[in-house]
Design a protein around this motif. Structure first.
Motif, PDB file in Angstrom:
ATOM      1  N   CYS A 167      -0.150   1.383  -7.628  1.00 30.74           N
ATOM      2  CA  CYS A 167      -0.044   0.473  -6.494  1.00 30.74           C
ATOM      3  C   CYS A 167      -0.537  -0.925  -6.869  1.00 30.74           C
ATOM      4  CB  CYS A 167      -0.837   1.028  -5.307  1.00 30.74           C
ATOM      5  SG  CYS A 167      -0.639   0.101  -3.779  1.00 30.74           S
ATOM      6  N   SER A 169      -5.713  -0.886  -4.151  1.00 30.91           N
ATOM      7  CA  SER A 169      -4.420  -1.571  -4.139  1.00 30.91           C
ATOM      8  C   SER A 169      -4.409  -2.863  -4.944  1.00 30.91           C
ATOM      9  CB  SER A 169      -4.031  -1.889  -2.693  1.00 30.91           C
ATOM     10  OG  SER A 169      -4.938  -2.823  -2.133  1.00 30.91           O
ATOM     11  N   VAL A 218       0.850  -1.190   0.000  1.00 32.56           N
ATOM     12  CA  VAL A 218       0.000   0.000   0.000  1.00 32.56           C
ATOM     13  C   VAL A 218       0.888   1.243   0.000  1.00 32.56           C
ATOM     14  CG1 VAL A 218      -1.981  -1.079   1.111  1.00 32.56           C
ATOM     15  CG2 VAL A 218      -0.196  -0.072   2.517  1.00 32.56           C
TER      16      VAL A 218
END
Length: 264
Positions: A139, A111, A76
């Motif tokens: 991400c 994410s 993250v």
């Protein structure tokens, strides 16, 4: 996930001082958080920086750089929605509904935790993830073994996916606009508004997903969206109105409510 061990051997006094600092800052699980921070820090100077960030209110997952989700370590980054444990229930419902899925899409992926968890359980699949936010896309590309697209909901997806998706998981924002300011500071101050604000009643994005899903699902495919108990009836109605066979799944243990829609 393998057990964590400190990158440098902290003394008991160091460990105690970290716990004390976190407890003073209001961290309810100070001992557990201290273990994670100690295991992440490579040097005493780095430890000091990590503790300072946590004490200042940065979410623990952003302090250490990862979140645990269904046994996976999900990277993250600042400005990206942190996956919640309750969302593991959505993954469980998807796997139960279509255990042999071969084409999976993680929409509003953040994410990419949901897509990564589904692929981890299903084995080899064609996996796609998509998000409107460039930070989330960057991400997700660290976490997803598949294609990650940037764009607004279905417009981000390749046209070749139409009518082929077995599992469409969409962890949409569902906090009503007027209630965003009431969220805990960790979410309100450190996560993107687009991942939280679901419009006047919290269901704007959910309704768009429900309306578009039938064109993208394979026969027998399902779309799953997390919502709140208070919004469940209206969310279910939106799914049913789009022509999906719909049901609610609830986990009291995880405080999770998921709407499941199946294309017959």
């Amino acid at each position: 996930m393998p057990p964590l061990s400190p990158s440098f051997p902290p003394s008991p006094a160091t460990r105690d001082s970290v716990v004390a600092a976190l407890r003073a800052a209001g961290c309810v699980f100070a001992e557990d958080e201290a273990e994670l921070i100690l295991a992440t820090a490579g040097t005493p100077d780095e430890l000091a920086v990590l503790v300072e960030r946590r004490v200042a209110g940065l979410p623990l997952e952003l302090v250490v750089g990862w979140a645990q989700f269904r046994g996976l370590r999900i990277a993250v980054e600042p400005g990206v929605f942190v996956p919640r444990r309750r969302t593991e229930f959505l993954v469980e419902q998807a796997l139960a509904q279509v255990p042999g899925a071969s084409v999976v899409v993680d929409l509003c992926c953040g994410s990419g935790a949901v897509g990564a968890a589904l692929a981890s359980s299903l084995g080899p699949v064609e996996l796609h993830a998509a998000d409107l936010d460039p930070a989330a896309v960057r991400c997700a590309r660290r976490n997803v073994d598949g294609r990650v697209h940037q764009g607004d909901l279905f417009t981000a997806l390749p046209r070749g996916l139409r009518g082929r998706i077995d599992i469409l998981a969409a962890n949409v924002p569902y906090v009503p606009t007027d209630e965003v300011s009431l969220l805990p500071a960790e979410a309100r101050d450190h996560e993107p508004l687009t991942a939280l604000d679901g419009g006047s009643d919290g269901l704007d994005v959910l309704r768009r997903v429900a309306a578009g899903a039938p064109d993208w699902l394979a026969p027998g495919g399902c779309v799953l969206v997390e919502t709140s108990e208070r919004q469940a009836a209206a969310a279910l109605e939106a799914f049913t109105a789009s022509g999906l066979t719909s049901r609610l799944a609830v986990s009291e243990e995880l405080y999770a409510t998921v709407v499941v829609g199946v294309l017959d």
